[in-house]
Design a protein around this motif. Structure first.
Motif, PDB file in Angstrom:
ATOM      1  N   MET A 110      59.121 -40.086 -27.844  1.00 40.01           N
ATOM      2  CA  MET A 110      58.106 -39.220 -27.300  1.00 40.01           C
ATOM      3  C   MET A 110      57.830 -39.689 -25.873  1.00 40.01           C
ATOM      4  SD  MET A 110      54.234 -38.320 -28.678  1.00 40.01           S
ATOM      5  CE  MET A 110      54.705 -38.848 -30.282  1.00 40.01           C
ATOM      6  N   ILE A 111      57.560 -38.717 -25.041  1.00 41.74           N
ATOM      7  CA  ILE A 111      57.295 -39.008 -23.638  1.00 41.74           C
ATOM      8  C   ILE A 111      55.991 -38.321 -23.238  1.00 41.74           C
ATOM      9  CG2 ILE A 111      58.141 -38.786 -21.269  1.00 41.74           C
ATOM     10  CD1 ILE A 111      60.946 -38.300 -22.493  1.00 41.74           C
ATOM     11  N   VAL A 112      55.136 -39.052 -22.565  1.00 38.10           N
ATOM     12  CA  VAL A 112      53.970 -38.446 -21.919  1.00 38.10           C
ATOM     13  C   VAL A 112      54.325 -38.387 -20.443  1.00 38.10           C
ATOM     14  CG1 VAL A 112      51.529 -38.663 -21.362  1.00 38.10           C
ATOM     15  CG2 VAL A 112      52.353 -39.304 -23.644  1.00 38.10           C
ATOM     16  N   GLU A 113      54.388 -37.169 -19.920  1.00 33.73           N
ATOM     17  CA  GLU A 113      54.773 -36.957 -18.537  1.00 33.73           C
ATOM     18  C   GLU A 113      53.548 -36.669 -17.687  1.00 33.73           C
ATOM     19  OE1 GLU A 113      59.121 -34.905 -19.009  1.00 33.73           O
ATOM     20  OE2 GLU A 113      57.368 -33.587 -19.203  1.00 33.73           O
ATOM     21  N   VAL A 114      53.525 -37.288 -16.510  1.00 26.34           N
ATOM     22  CA  VAL A 114      52.513 -36.972 -15.501  1.00 26.34           C
ATOM     23  C   VAL A 114      53.303 -36.625 -14.247  1.00 26.34           C
ATOM     24  CG1 VAL A 114      50.479 -37.733 -14.241  1.00 26.34           C
ATOM     25  CG2 VAL A 114      50.930 -38.655 -16.523  1.00 26.34           C
ATOM     26  N   ILE A 115      53.300 -35.344 -13.919  1.00 24.56           N
ATOM     27  CA  ILE A 115      54.104 -34.867 -12.797  1.00 24.56           C
ATOM     28  C   ILE A 115      53.260 -33.981 -11.908  1.00 24.56           C
ATOM     29  CG2 ILE A 115      56.298 -35.014 -14.037  1.00 24.56           C
ATOM     30  CD1 ILE A 115      56.059 -32.021 -14.614  1.00 24.56           C
ATOM     31  N   GLY A 116      53.757 -33.741 -10.716  1.00 23.76           N
ATOM     32  CA  GLY A 116      53.059 -32.850  -9.801  1.00 23.76           C
ATOM     33  C   GLY A 116      53.017 -31.450 -10.367  1.00 23.76           C
ATOM     34  N   GLY A 117      51.859 -30.845 -10.357  1.00 25.49           N
ATOM     35  CA  GLY A 117      51.702 -29.491 -10.876  1.00 25.49           C
ATOM     36  C   GLY A 117      51.429 -28.513  -9.753  1.00 25.49           C
ATOM     37  N   PHE A 129      55.002 -40.742 -37.274  1.00 25.51           N
ATOM     38  CA  PHE A 129      54.069 -41.098 -36.203  1.00 25.51           C
ATOM     39  C   PHE A 129      53.269 -42.335 -36.616  1.00 25.51           C
ATOM     40  CE2 PHE A 129      50.019 -41.020 -33.995  1.00 25.51           C
ATOM     41  CZ  PHE A 129      50.393 -40.766 -32.680  1.00 25.51           C
ATOM     42  N   ASP A 130      52.755 -42.319 -37.840  1.00 22.87           N
ATOM     43  CA  ASP A 130      52.009 -43.477 -38.339  1.00 22.87           C
ATOM     44  C   ASP A 130      52.875 -44.728 -38.331  1.00 22.87           C
ATOM     45  OD1 ASP A 130      49.781 -41.866 -38.715  1.00 22.87           O
ATOM     46  OD2 ASP A 130      50.135 -41.602 -40.871  1.00 22.87           O
ATOM     47  N   GLY A 131      54.149 -44.578 -38.686  1.00 19.97           N
ATOM     48  CA  GLY A 131      55.076 -45.710 -38.655  1.00 19.97           C
ATOM     49  C   GLY A 131      55.299 -46.236 -37.252  1.00 19.97           C
ATOM     50  N   MET A 132      55.393 -45.328 -36.277  1.00 20.83           N
ATOM     51  CA  MET A 132      55.558 -45.730 -34.881  1.00 20.83           C
ATOM     52  C   MET A 132      54.348 -46.535 -34.425  1.00 20.83           C
ATOM     53  SD  MET A 132      55.801 -43.378 -31.441  1.00 20.83           S
ATOM     54  CE  MET A 132      54.080 -42.867 -31.597  1.00 20.83           C
ATOM     55  N   VAL A 133      53.158 -46.064 -34.778  1.00 14.69           N
ATOM     56  CA  VAL A 133      51.930 -46.763 -34.388  1.00 14.69           C
ATOM     57  C   VAL A 133      51.871 -48.132 -35.064  1.00 14.69           C
ATOM     58  CG1 VAL A 133      49.409 -46.716 -34.506  1.00 14.69           C
ATOM     59  CG2 VAL A 133      50.670 -44.645 -33.868  1.00 14.69           C
ATOM     60  N   ALA A 134      52.196 -48.189 -36.354  1.00 16.03           N
ATOM     61  CA  ALA A 134      52.170 -49.459 -37.084  1.00 16.03           C
ATOM     62  C   ALA A 134      53.144 -50.456 -36.470  1.00 16.03           C
ATOM     63  CB  ALA A 134      52.498 -49.232 -38.558  1.00 16.03           C
ATOM     64  N   GLN A 135      54.321 -49.985 -36.093  1.00 18.52           N
ATOM     65  CA  GLN A 135      55.303 -50.876 -35.476  1.00 18.52           C
ATOM     66  C   GLN A 135      54.797 -51.387 -34.129  1.00 18.52           C
ATOM     67  OE1 GLN A 135      59.119 -49.120 -34.520  1.00 18.52           O
ATOM     68  NE2 GLN A 135      60.109 -51.110 -34.568  1.00 18.52           N
ATOM     69  N   ALA A 136      54.170 -50.516 -33.349  1.00 16.38           N
ATOM     70  CA  ALA A 136      53.617 -50.939 -32.059  1.00 16.38           C
ATOM     71  C   ALA A 136      52.532 -51.995 -32.250  1.00 16.38           C
ATOM     72  CB  ALA A 136      53.067 -49.727 -31.312  1.00 16.38           C
ATOM     73  N   VAL A 137      51.688 -51.806 -33.255  1.00 11.86           N
ATOM     74  CA  VAL A 137      50.632 -52.788 -33.552  1.00 11.86           C
ATOM     75  C   VAL A 137      51.272 -54.125 -33.933  1.00 11.86           C
ATOM     76  CG1 VAL A 137      48.769 -53.358 -35.154  1.00 11.86           C
ATOM     77  CG2 VAL A 137      48.894 -51.069 -34.146  1.00 11.86           C
ATOM     78  N   VAL A 139      58.476 -34.695 -28.752  1.00  7.77           N
ATOM     79  CA  VAL A 139      57.542 -35.197 -29.758  1.00  7.77           C
ATOM     80  C   VAL A 139      58.219 -35.604 -31.065  1.00  7.77           C
ATOM     81  CG1 VAL A 139      55.602 -33.926 -28.791  1.00  7.77           C
ATOM     82  CG2 VAL A 139      56.942 -32.909 -30.647  1.00  7.77           C
ATOM     83  N   ASP A 140      59.405 -35.075 -31.348  1.00  6.96           N
ATOM     84  CA  ASP A 140      60.089 -35.452 -32.585  1.00  6.96           C
ATOM     85  C   ASP A 140      60.845 -36.773 -32.454  1.00  6.96           C
ATOM     86  OD1 ASP A 140      59.241 -33.322 -34.218  1.00  6.96           O
ATOM     87  OD2 ASP A 140      60.756 -32.001 -33.342  1.00  6.96           O
ATOM     88  N   ASP A 141      60.999 -37.279 -31.237  1.00  7.61           N
ATOM     89  CA  ASP A 141      61.672 -38.563 -31.016  1.00  7.61           C
ATOM     90  C   ASP A 141      60.622 -39.668 -31.063  1.00  7.61           C
ATOM     91  OD1 ASP A 141      63.066 -40.793 -30.275  1.00  7.61           O
ATOM     92  OD2 ASP A 141      63.822 -39.967 -28.390  1.00  7.61           O
ATOM     93  N   LEU A 142      60.404 -40.211 -32.250  1.00  4.95           N
ATOM     94  CA  LEU A 142      59.380 -41.244 -32.427  1.00  4.95           C
ATOM     95  C   LEU A 142      59.975 -42.648 -32.400  1.00  4.95           C
ATOM     96  CD1 LEU A 142      57.223 -39.394 -35.082  1.00  4.95           C
ATOM     97  CD2 LEU A 142      56.790 -39.644 -32.644  1.00  4.95           C
ATOM     98  N   ALA A 143      61.226 -42.770 -31.985  1.00  7.19           N
ATOM     99  CA  ALA A 143      61.850 -44.080 -31.850  1.00  7.19           C
ATOM    100  C   ALA A 143      61.489 -44.729 -30.521  1.00  7.19           C
ATOM    101  CB  ALA A 143      63.367 -43.953 -31.975  1.00  7.19           C
ATOM    102  N   ARG A 144      60.899 -43.942 -29.638  1.00 10.35           N
ATOM    103  CA  ARG A 144      60.505 -44.476 -28.330  1.00 10.35           C
ATOM    104  C   ARG A 144      59.239 -43.776 -27.875  1.00 10.35           C
ATOM    105  NH1 ARG A 144      62.834 -41.124 -23.882  1.00 10.35           N
ATOM    106  NH2 ARG A 144      63.543 -39.247 -24.918  1.00 10.35           N
ATOM    107  N   LEU A 145      58.500 -44.453 -27.049  1.00 14.80           N
ATOM    108  CA  LEU A 145      57.286 -43.884 -26.465  1.00 14.80           C
ATOM    109  C   LEU A 145      57.113 -44.491 -25.088  1.00 14.80           C
ATOM    110  CD1 LEU A 145      54.606 -42.266 -26.615  1.00 14.80           C
ATOM    111  CD2 LEU A 145      53.578 -44.284 -27.695  1.00 14.80           C
ATOM    112  N   HIS A 146      57.047 -43.634 -24.085  1.00 11.50           N
ATOM    113  CA  HIS A 146      56.802 -44.133 -22.737  1.00 11.50           C
ATOM    114  C   HIS A 146      56.091 -43.087 -21.900  1.00 11.50           C
ATOM    115  CE1 HIS A 146      60.720 -42.142 -22.024  1.00 11.50           C
ATOM    116  NE2 HIS A 146      60.292 -41.971 -20.798  1.00 11.50           N
TER     117      HIS A 146
END
Length: 110
Positions: free
Chosen positions: A1-8, A80-88, A20-27
């Protein structure tokens, strides 16, 4: 998952959640914006804040609320819950687990 902040439009930064379906990464992917613009955009979107130039903090509940409506996998909520648990487990949680620490990378469109 990617949160993008770009010029609008009208040079107002746009924040969106992608892949959003790629929960193996988050940046956090950032376009050609100042740290102040990125921080302000994340805060105004309610998704988090910039911690340092190469680190951001994303609010777990807000991230879930923004991403879940776009998800296509039946087991997305559990993943998603698994991704959060792994990050914790890896020590990437902040604010008593309410936020996840993520790396900031250049946006592909930058």
């Amino acid at each position: 998952m990617i949160v993008e902040v770009i010029g609008g439009t009208d040079e107002v930064p746009e924040v969106r959640v992608a892949d959003v379906d790629d929960l193996a990464r988050l940046h956090l992917a950032v376009g050609a914006l100042t740290d102040e613009d990125v921080d302000r955009a994340l805060r105004e979107a309610g998704l988090g804040r910039l911690s340092e130039g190469d680190t951001g903090l994303l609010d777990v509940a807000a991230l879930r609320a923004a991403a879940e409506p776009q998800a296509t996998a039946d087991d997305w909520a559990q993943r998603f819950d698994g991704m959060v648990a792994q990050a914790v487990e890896k020590g990437w949680a902040a604010d008593d687990g309410a936020s996840l620490q993520v790396h900031v990378e250049p946006a592909a469109s930058a």
